[in-house]
Design a protein around this motif. Sequence first.
Motif, PDB file in Angstrom:
ATOM      1  N   LEU A  36      65.899  14.225  48.545  1.00 37.88           N
ATOM      2  CA  LEU A  36      65.357  14.902  47.373  1.00 37.88           C
ATOM      3  C   LEU A  36      64.532  16.135  47.741  1.00 37.88           C
ATOM      4  N   GLN A  37      64.146  16.248  49.009  1.00 39.36           N
ATOM      5  CA  GLN A  37      63.381  17.416  49.443  1.00 39.36           C
ATOM      6  C   GLN A  37      64.042  18.718  48.993  1.00 39.36           C
TER       7      GLN A  37
ATOM      8  N   ILE B 205      62.613  17.887  39.477  1.00 41.46           N
ATOM      9  CA  ILE B 205      63.823  17.856  40.291  1.00 41.46           C
ATOM     10  C   ILE B 205      64.859  18.784  39.670  1.00 41.46           C
ATOM     11  N   ASP B 206      65.437  19.650  40.493  1.00 43.22           N
ATOM     12  CA  ASP B 206      66.465  20.572  40.032  1.00 43.22           C
ATOM     13  C   ASP B 206      67.654  20.498  40.994  1.00 43.22           C
ATOM     14  N   PRO B 207      68.710  19.762  40.633  1.00 46.03           N
ATOM     15  CA  PRO B 207      69.850  19.590  41.540  1.00 46.03           C
ATOM     16  C   PRO B 207      70.524  20.889  41.952  1.00 46.03           C
ATOM     17  N   THR B 208      70.353  21.968  41.159  1.00 48.03           N
ATOM     18  CA  THR B 208      71.002  23.231  41.517  1.00 48.03           C
ATOM     19  C   THR B 208      70.369  23.869  42.752  1.00 48.03           C
TER      20      THR B 208
ATOM     21  N   LYS C 220      61.353  15.662  30.828  1.00 49.12           N
ATOM     22  CA  LYS C 220      60.098  16.386  31.048  1.00 49.12           C
ATOM     23  C   LYS C 220      59.095  16.194  29.920  1.00 49.12           C
ATOM     24  N   ASP C 221      59.603  16.048  28.684  1.00 49.12           N
ATOM     25  CA  ASP C 221      58.710  15.936  27.541  1.00 49.12           C
ATOM     26  C   ASP C 221      58.426  14.486  27.145  1.00 49.12           C
TER      27      ASP C 221
ATOM     28  N   ARG D 119      59.109  14.957  47.159  1.00 48.76           N
ATOM     29  CA  ARG D 119      58.675  16.339  47.388  1.00 48.76           C
ATOM     30  C   ARG D 119      58.097  16.396  48.793  1.00 48.76           C
ATOM     31  N   GLY D 120      58.741  17.120  49.673  1.00 46.17           N
ATOM     32  CA  GLY D 120      58.310  17.150  51.065  1.00 46.17           C
ATOM     33  C   GLY D 120      56.934  17.765  51.230  1.00 46.17           C
ATOM     34  N   ALA D 121      56.183  17.228  52.182  1.00 44.15           N
ATOM     35  CA  ALA D 121      54.872  17.784  52.500  1.00 44.15           C
ATOM     36  C   ALA D 121      54.971  18.880  53.552  1.00 44.15           C
ATOM     37  N   ARG D 122      56.169  19.120  54.071  1.00 42.13           N
ATOM     38  CA  ARG D 122      56.393  20.094  55.144  1.00 42.13           C
ATOM     39  C   ARG D 122      56.848  21.438  54.566  1.00 42.13           C
TER      40      ARG D 122
END
Length: 295
Positions: free
Chosen positions: A13-14, A23-26, A116-117, A274-277
């Motif tokens: 998912l990063q 999250i945005d798969p594009t 989102k909403d 969400r990566g921390a790197r």
Amino acid sequence: MKIRQDRLAINPLQWVASADGWIDPTLAPPLDEQLAVIRDAGLKALHSAVPGDLTPKAYAARLADHGISPAPGYIPVRLTDDDAERRTFRDTAARVAGHHAELGVDTVFLAMGMAKDAERVARPAVGHLADQGRLERVRDLLAEMAGIIRAEGIAPAFHPHVGTWAETEEETRFVLDTVDPSVLAFGPDMGHLAWAGADAAQLVRDYADRVASVHIKDLDLGLAARAREAGWDYRKTVLAGLWSEPGHGNADIEGFVGALPDDFDGWLIVEVDRGARPTPEESVRLCGEWAAQYA
């Protein structure tokens, strides 16, 4: 702690974590670029998600070209009173389960989806607006979708997720306690359960005979608690640095894995929402380094 490397996968998912905490798969790079990074990180399996332009057979071949195997994927569903939307969820569940059957993957994660909403995205991880009648509808929907998945020969594993109508420990237990084990297995995500204040390891022990596969996550437990108390929304919590690569947060991964039954042969799927790197590639590499410690 020793982990079977042939049953360890990643859901990267990063690459699709967007700047707004969603999250945005594009955003994902081409499949072959992802597979090369995953392979070079030493990881040998990938969360299954057959792209629309590939057949399951072609997808499996692309993975095999990089020495990577398919692992359980994910089916999200949502409550709706719209018959057409409901049919879409049914069709998607059957299609994804059919893909898993063709890939030779016998389990798929089944979760309530987010928007989102959504009210619980605005007030996540605390069981906001809990309602028994709604929870029963959630249970019925998951049982219905599980039956569709079972018809394809695949085990559906219920996956509680923050921001949905099935996020807390109490809601998790209700679903598992009121759907027959022959219909619905359990696929806990230790990170989302911990974010909601649940004891993920105890849930694994209590439903040991139903745990089919699991998601491994690391996170900042103190931040999760502060966010719950302060009423932060989902995206604010994520952007504040909730998630990290395994071994770089303070979640009890060893305790969670240690709670799995001695004869557990399901998948452990590493996720970093969400990566921390600085880059997704570095994040994936650290996931591989963590996994290699337990070979």
